[in-house]
Design an enzyme around this catalytic site. Structure first.
Site, PDB file in Angstrom:
ATOM      1  N   TYR A  22       0.881  -1.122  -0.263  1.00  0.00           N
ATOM      2  CA  TYR A  22       0.074  -0.064  -0.142  1.00  0.00           C
ATOM      3  C   TYR A  22       0.576   1.303   0.000  1.00  0.00           C
ATOM      4  O   TYR A  22       0.318   2.461   0.034  1.00  0.00           O
ATOM      5  CB  TYR A  22      -0.954  -0.151   1.279  1.00  0.00           C
ATOM      6  N   HIS A  81     -15.156  -7.003  -0.593  1.00  0.00           N
ATOM      7  CA  HIS A  81     -15.169  -8.522  -0.975  1.00  0.00           C
ATOM      8  C   HIS A  81     -16.363  -9.205  -0.286  1.00  0.00           C
ATOM      9  O   HIS A  81     -16.744 -10.350  -0.729  1.00  0.00           O
ATOM     10  CB  HIS A  81     -14.010  -9.001  -0.553  1.00  0.00           C
ATOM     11  N   ASP A  88     -25.809  -2.344  -1.345  1.00  0.00           N
ATOM     12  CA  ASP A  88     -27.328  -1.934  -1.085  1.00  0.00           C
ATOM     13  C   ASP A  88     -27.311  -0.537  -1.191  1.00  0.00           C
ATOM     14  O   ASP A  88     -28.263   0.322  -1.738  1.00  0.00           O
ATOM     15  CB  ASP A  88     -28.144  -2.826  -0.256  1.00  0.00           C
ATOM     16  N   HIS A 101      -9.200   0.946  -5.556  1.00  0.00           N
ATOM     17  CA  HIS A 101      -8.109   0.357  -4.550  1.00  0.00           C
ATOM     18  C   HIS A 101      -6.760   0.700  -4.968  1.00  0.00           C
ATOM     19  O   HIS A 101      -6.399   1.061  -6.042  1.00  0.00           O
ATOM     20  CB  HIS A 101      -8.296  -1.164  -5.013  1.00  0.00           C
ATOM     21  N   ARG A 112      -9.620 -11.350  -3.147  1.00  0.00           N
ATOM     22  CA  ARG A 112      -9.784 -10.062  -3.455  1.00  0.00           C
ATOM     23  C   ARG A 112     -10.184  -9.792  -5.070  1.00  0.00           C
ATOM     24  O   ARG A 112     -10.250  -8.874  -5.250  1.00  0.00           O
ATOM     25  CB  ARG A 112      -8.201  -9.535  -3.099  1.00  0.00           C
TER      26      ARG A 112
HETATM   27  C1  DQA Z   1      -7.594  -2.323  -0.814  1.00  0.00           C
HETATM   28  C2  DQA Z   1      -7.530  -3.758  -1.310  1.00  0.00           C
HETATM   29  C3  DQA Z   1      -8.524  -4.743  -0.356  1.00  0.00           C
HETATM   30  O1  DQA Z   1      -8.503  -6.193  -1.029  1.00  0.00           O
HETATM   31  C4  DQA Z   1      -7.911  -4.788   1.145  1.00  0.00           C
HETATM   32  O2  DQA Z   1      -8.777  -5.472   1.839  1.00  0.00           O
HETATM   33  C5  DQA Z   1      -7.794  -3.234   1.508  1.00  0.00           C
HETATM   34  C6  DQA Z   1      -7.104  -2.167   0.612  1.00  0.00           C
HETATM   35  C7  DQA Z   1      -6.716  -1.462  -1.801  1.00  0.00           C
HETATM   36  O3  DQA Z   1      -6.725  -0.225  -1.575  1.00  0.00           O
HETATM   37  O4  DQA Z   1      -5.820  -1.951  -2.427  1.00  0.00           O
HETATM   38  O5  DQA Z   1      -7.755  -3.241   2.543  1.00  0.00           O
HETATM   39  O6  DQA Z   1      -9.072  -1.924  -0.912  1.00  0.00           O
END
Ligand code: DQA
Length: 147
Positions: A22, A81, A88, A101, A112
């Site tokens: 990240y 996920h 909704d 993401h 994911r």
């Molecule tokens: C995320 C990807 C998701 O799978 C994960 O649970 C995250 C971050 C992303 O920004 O890459 O917490 O949303």
């Protein structure tokens, strides 16, 4: 144009958790970068993060009921996920929501690869780090200006 940027569960730890996935920027730094970019592009921004699913649902409802923005970027984190409640809520509102993401969710664990939100979102951007939010703003801007 005003865009609400919503970040969900665990995104408050960005820059501190799994930095190889990240990145090293904190959520505050990321938000500042997005706000500065958006400003140059004539887009107003508002930011909100919560680790609680219901609070994100409330924020989506609020934006809809108060007509407080033109579009929403949603990085729901892991809620993406499995949260039918968020799905909704997105379907309930008439504001375009873009799923965002930081990481390339299709190049990671199997779970994911599935998003229960994508079907009700205006679009999805993933894999570009902070650039995913920037690309989503550009996509929304293009969409608004090219009806
Ligand atoms: C995320 C990807 C998701 O799978 C994960 O649970 C995250 C971050 C992303 O920004 O890459 O917490 O949303």
């Amino acid at each position: 144009m005003k865009v609400l940027i919503l970040n969900g569960v665990n995104l408050n730890l960005t820059g501190k958790r799994e930095r190889s996935v990240y990145g090293v920027k904190t959520l505050e730094e990321i938000n500042a970068e997005i706000a500065a970019y958006a400003k140059i592009r004539g887009v107003d921004t508002e930011f909100y993060q919560s680790n609680l699913e219901g609070e994100l649902v409330n924020k989506l409802h609020e934006a809809f009921l108060n007509k407080s923005c033109d579009a929403i970027l949603l990085n729901a984190g892991a809620f993406t996920h499995y949260s039918y409640a968020l799905r909704d809520a997105i379907a309930a509102i008439d504001i375009p929501v873009v799923e965002v993401h930081i990481s390339n969710v299709h190049a990671r664990e199997e779970f994911r690869k599935n998003s229960v939100l994508s079907e009700v979102c205006a679009g999805t951007v993933f894999g570009f780090g902070v650039g995913s939010y920037i690309a989503a703003i550009e996509g929304l801007k293009y969409r608004a200006e090219n009806k």
